[in-house]
Design a protein around this motif. Structure first.
Motif, mmCIF file in Angstrom:
data_model
loop_
_atom_site.group_PDB
_atom_site.id
_atom_site.type_symbol
_atom_site.label_atom_id
_atom_site.label_comp_id
_atom_site.label_asym_id
_atom_site.label_seq_id
_atom_site.Cartn_x
_atom_site.Cartn_y
_atom_site.Cartn_z
ATOM 1 N N PRO A 163 0.815 -1.215 0.000
ATOM 2 C CA PRO A 163 0.000 0.000 0.000
ATOM 3 C C PRO A 163 0.851 1.269 0.000
ATOM 4 O O PRO A 163 0.529 2.246 -0.666
ATOM 5 C CB PRO A 163 -0.818 -0.122 1.283
ATOM 6 C CG PRO A 163 -0.919 -1.591 1.528
ATOM 7 C CD PRO A 163 0.393 -2.154 1.058
ATOM 8 N N ARG A 164 1.939 1.258 0.716
ATOM 9 C CA ARG A 164 2.834 2.429 0.777
ATOM 10 C C ARG A 164 3.459 2.715 -0.590
ATOM 11 O O ARG A 164 3.520 3.856 -1.021
ATOM 12 C CB ARG A 164 3.919 2.168 1.830
ATOM 13 C CG ARG A 164 4.982 3.216 1.890
ATOM 14 C CD ARG A 164 4.508 4.420 2.690
ATOM 15 N NE ARG A 164 5.601 5.360 2.814
ATOM 16 C CZ ARG A 164 5.534 6.616 2.421
ATOM 17 N NH1 ARG A 164 4.417 7.103 1.949
ATOM 18 N NH2 ARG A 164 6.556 7.402 2.541
ATOM 19 N N GLN B 66 0.806 4.158 -2.966
ATOM 20 C CA GLN B 66 0.512 5.555 -2.629
ATOM 21 C C GLN B 66 1.644 6.474 -3.085
ATOM 22 O O GLN B 66 1.405 7.554 -3.628
ATOM 23 C CB GLN B 66 0.280 5.687 -1.116
ATOM 24 C CG GLN B 66 -0.217 7.037 -0.697
ATOM 25 C CD GLN B 66 -1.584 7.357 -1.297
ATOM 26 O OE1 GLN B 66 -2.393 6.465 -1.554
ATOM 27 N NE2 GLN B 66 -1.847 8.607 -1.536
ATOM 28 N N GLU B 67 2.874 6.042 -2.885
ATOM 29 C CA GLU B 67 4.011 6.856 -3.293
ATOM 30 C C GLU B 67 4.080 7.001 -4.814
ATOM 31 O O GLU B 67 4.411 8.067 -5.329
ATOM 32 C CB GLU B 67 5.315 6.250 -2.769
ATOM 33 C CG GLU B 67 6.492 7.174 -2.928
ATOM 34 C CD GLU B 67 7.710 6.722 -2.148
ATOM 35 O OE1 GLU B 67 8.816 7.059 -2.573
ATOM 36 O OE2 GLU B 67 7.548 6.037 -1.117
ATOM 37 N N SER C 266 -8.239 8.516 -6.590
ATOM 38 C CA SER C 266 -7.298 9.383 -5.892
ATOM 39 C C SER C 266 -7.359 10.817 -6.423
ATOM 40 O O SER C 266 -7.438 11.043 -7.628
ATOM 41 C CB SER C 266 -5.879 8.874 -6.060
ATOM 42 O OG SER C 266 -4.966 9.781 -5.497
ATOM 43 N N HIS D 126 -4.035 -2.215 -10.060
ATOM 44 C CA HIS D 126 -4.249 -1.452 -8.837
ATOM 45 C C HIS D 126 -5.283 -0.343 -9.018
ATOM 46 O O HIS D 126 -5.241 0.674 -8.339
ATOM 47 C CB HIS D 126 -2.919 -0.891 -8.348
ATOM 48 C CG HIS D 126 -1.912 -1.968 -8.128
ATOM 49 N ND1 HIS D 126 -2.015 -2.876 -7.102
ATOM 50 C CD2 HIS D 126 -0.826 -2.330 -8.844
ATOM 51 C CE1 HIS D 126 -1.013 -3.739 -7.176
ATOM 52 N NE2 HIS D 126 -0.281 -3.427 -8.221
ATOM 53 N N CYS E 2 -4.947 12.714 -6.503
ATOM 54 C CA CYS E 2 -3.648 12.987 -7.142
ATOM 55 C C CYS E 2 -3.709 12.766 -8.652
ATOM 56 O O CYS E 2 -2.863 13.257 -9.384
ATOM 57 C CB CYS E 2 -2.560 12.092 -6.560
ATOM 58 S SG CYS E 2 -2.222 12.393 -4.822
ATOM 59 N N MET F 150 1.561 7.146 -6.760
ATOM 60 C CA MET F 150 0.549 8.143 -7.098
ATOM 61 C C MET F 150 1.069 9.542 -6.803
ATOM 62 O O MET F 150 0.978 10.447 -7.625
ATOM 63 C CB MET F 150 -0.735 7.859 -6.304
ATOM 64 C CG MET F 150 -1.818 8.886 -6.529
ATOM 65 S SD MET F 150 -2.356 9.064 -8.238
ATOM 66 C CE MET F 150 -3.286 7.582 -8.431
ATOM 67 N N GLN F 151 1.645 9.725 -5.635
ATOM 68 C CA GLN F 151 2.120 11.042 -5.222
ATOM 69 C C GLN F 151 3.267 11.543 -6.094
ATOM 70 O O GLN F 151 3.397 12.748 -6.326
ATOM 71 C CB GLN F 151 2.546 11.018 -3.757
ATOM 72 C CG GLN F 151 1.390 10.848 -2.815
ATOM 73 C CD GLN F 151 1.825 10.604 -1.382
ATOM 74 O OE1 GLN F 151 2.974 10.296 -1.102
ATOM 75 N NE2 GLN F 151 0.884 10.737 -0.467
ATOM 76 N N VAL G 272 -7.144 1.239 -6.049
ATOM 77 C CA VAL G 272 -6.363 2.135 -5.192
ATOM 78 C C VAL G 272 -6.220 3.501 -5.845
ATOM 79 O O VAL G 272 -6.365 4.534 -5.202
ATOM 80 C CB VAL G 272 -4.960 1.541 -4.913
ATOM 81 C CG1 VAL G 272 -4.094 2.517 -4.134
ATOM 82 C CG2 VAL G 272 -5.071 0.224 -4.173
ATOM 83 N N TRP G 273 -5.941 3.518 -7.149
ATOM 84 C CA TRP G 273 -5.581 4.753 -7.834
ATOM 85 C C TRP G 273 -6.743 5.498 -8.472
ATOM 86 O O TRP G 273 -6.710 6.709 -8.614
ATOM 87 C CB TRP G 273 -4.554 4.455 -8.920
ATOM 88 C CG TRP G 273 -3.226 4.031 -8.399
ATOM 89 C CD1 TRP G 273 -2.658 4.398 -7.214
ATOM 90 C CD2 TRP G 273 -2.287 3.184 -9.031
ATOM 91 N NE1 TRP G 273 -1.428 3.825 -7.090
ATOM 92 C CE2 TRP G 273 -1.161 3.071 -8.193
ATOM 93 C CE3 TRP G 273 -2.267 2.501 -10.244
ATOM 94 C CZ2 TRP G 273 -0.047 2.314 -8.511
ATOM 95 C CZ3 TRP G 273 -1.160 1.742 -10.569
ATOM 96 C CH2 TRP G 273 -0.064 1.655 -9.714
#
Length: 79
Positions: A20-21, A24-25, A65, A58, A67, A27-28, A61-62
């Motif tokens: 998950p980390r 997320q990274e 978002s 994924h 982002c 995406m950021q 998750v994305w």
């Protein structure tokens, strides 16, 4: 050539080591937007297919978002 190699490396990382980390990274840092861009530019079909597979793997998750900018949400593949 660099984009093809980058997509190949990302495909391997996301396929075997996605946390998950990490997701997320990605995406950021704008990786997801760049993968959407790969879907829009003229590149090898295999590279485009790997980018689409990464995004699809994924998508839950994305996809929602904040982002991911609206222009890229249009080209985001559905799962």
């Amino acid at each position: 050539m660099a984009s093809e190699r980058a997509v190949r490396i990302l495909h391997s990382v996301v396929r075997h080591s996605a946390t998950p980390r990490l997701l997320q990274e990605m995406m950021q840092m704008g990786v997801v937007s760049k993968l959407c861009l790969v879907l829009q530019v003229d590149c090898k079909a295999k590279t485009r297919e790997k980018a689409k597979e990464i995004l699809s793997m994924h998508s839950r998750v994305w996809r929602s978002s904040p982002c991911l900018s609206p222009p890229f949400q249009v080209s985001y593949p559905s799962s």
